[in-house]
Design an enzyme around this catalytic site. Structure first.
Site, PDB file in Angstrom:
ATOM      1  N   ASP A 161       1.052  -1.187   0.043  1.00 40.96           N
ATOM      2  CA  ASP A 161      -0.265  -0.155   0.018  1.00 40.96           C
ATOM      3  C   ASP A 161       0.644   1.681  -0.021  1.00 40.96           C
ATOM      4  O   ASP A 161       1.769   1.039   0.381  1.00 40.96           O
ATOM      5  CB  ASP A 161      -0.902   0.156   0.739  1.00 40.96           C
ATOM      6  N   ASP A 169      -0.174   5.076   1.092  1.00 38.51           N
ATOM      7  CA  ASP A 169      -0.318   5.295   2.381  1.00 38.51           C
ATOM      8  C   ASP A 169      -0.455   4.958   3.412  1.00 38.51           C
ATOM      9  O   ASP A 169      -1.135   3.876   3.612  1.00 38.51           O
ATOM     10  CB  ASP A 169      -1.546   6.676   1.806  1.00 38.51           C
ATOM     11  N   ASP A 199      -1.181  -1.010   5.720  1.00 42.35           N
ATOM     12  CA  ASP A 199      -1.635  -0.040   7.291  1.00 42.35           C
ATOM     13  C   ASP A 199      -3.248  -0.512   7.438  1.00 42.35           C
ATOM     14  O   ASP A 199      -3.773  -0.106   8.686  1.00 42.35           O
ATOM     15  CB  ASP A 199      -1.054   1.093   7.226  1.00 42.35           C
TER      16      ASP A 199
END
Length: 249
Positions: A3, A5, A199
């Site tokens: 990922d 961000d 995250d």
């Protein structure tokens, strides 16, 4: 796959060690993709933003929910039409597959990310869905990050349209395995030899798990360590940040 961000950057700022991680991938010739549910930007925009944060990677290594949505629509209804609520990342992806963007009897209403949701645009989307347009959204994320705190994201606006019409959207982005399989095909990789790093438990980890990949959760983004046990599934590993994985490549 990783990922963006919360793993590589946060609101445009480099997460320490992310540059070393990407550099090690490139030095070793390890195939990789940066995946993002953010449909605001084109891959070239994201490449520029990552470069400004200190991460250099080819534009071909970026796979967005906008690209996945365009690929899905091109497969389902080639040369179709859509009314889009979103920004350049989504409209560009649809133009590139030959879609016509219109509010006159479109095949689809396509909802993406934007920081400037218009009441008029959402109202138009509601009326078109009510008249029979198929409802597709780039991703189900209810919120997104900002320096001031969370922001309402695509999933929240989709819920508004659903409440008004009674029609649920088809979400293309993570955690839909469709996006992950398209990314695997792009890499010419197999799920058993691929790792998903993210995250968020509710998008990154579950998407990787359902696609048959090993998963790593980093705690440098939205998820806190104490929240992991709330979920009925677990990542294969939990680390503080992607910096802890550099020496394992």
């Amino acid at each position: 796959m990783t990922d963006m961000d919360g793993v590589l950057v946060h609101e445009g700022s480099l997460i320490p060690g992310a540059d070393a991680f990407v550099n090690r991938l490139r030095e070793t010739g390890t195939p990789f993709l940066v995946l993002t549910n953010n449909s605001i930007y084109t891959p070239r925009d994201l490449q520029f933003r990552l470069r400004n944060s200190g991460i250099e990677l080819p534009v071909e290594s970026i796979w967005t929910s906008a690209l996945a949505t365009a690929a899905f629509l091109d497969n389902q209804r080639p040369g179709g039409s859509a009314y889009v609520v979103g920004e350049a990342g989504l409209t560009t992806a649809l133009h590139e597959i030959g879609y016509v963007l219109t509010e006159s009897d479109p095949d689809y209403v396509v909802l993406g990310e934007t920081r400037t949701y218009s009441f008029e645009a959402v109202t138009t989307a509601i009326r078109l869905v009510e008249r029979g347009a198929r409802f597709v959204a780039t991703n189900p994320d209810p919120t997104g990050p900002s320096n001031e705190g969370i922001l309402p994201a695509t999933g929240s606006v989709a819920a508004l349209i659903t409440r008004a019409t009674g029609v649920d959207p088809y979400f293309v982005g993570k955690p839909n395995p469709l996006m992950m399989r398209a990314a695997l095909n792009r890499l010419e990789a197999h799920s058993e030899s691929t790792v998903m790093i993210g995250d968020r438990m509710d998008t990154d980890v579950v998407a990787g798990m359902e696609a048959g990949m090993r998963t790593v959760l980093v705690l440098s983004g939205i998820m806190r360590a104490e929240a992991v046990d709330r979920y009925p599934y677990r990542p294969h590993r939990v680390v503080g940040s992607i910096a802890e994985l550099v020496d394992e490549i």
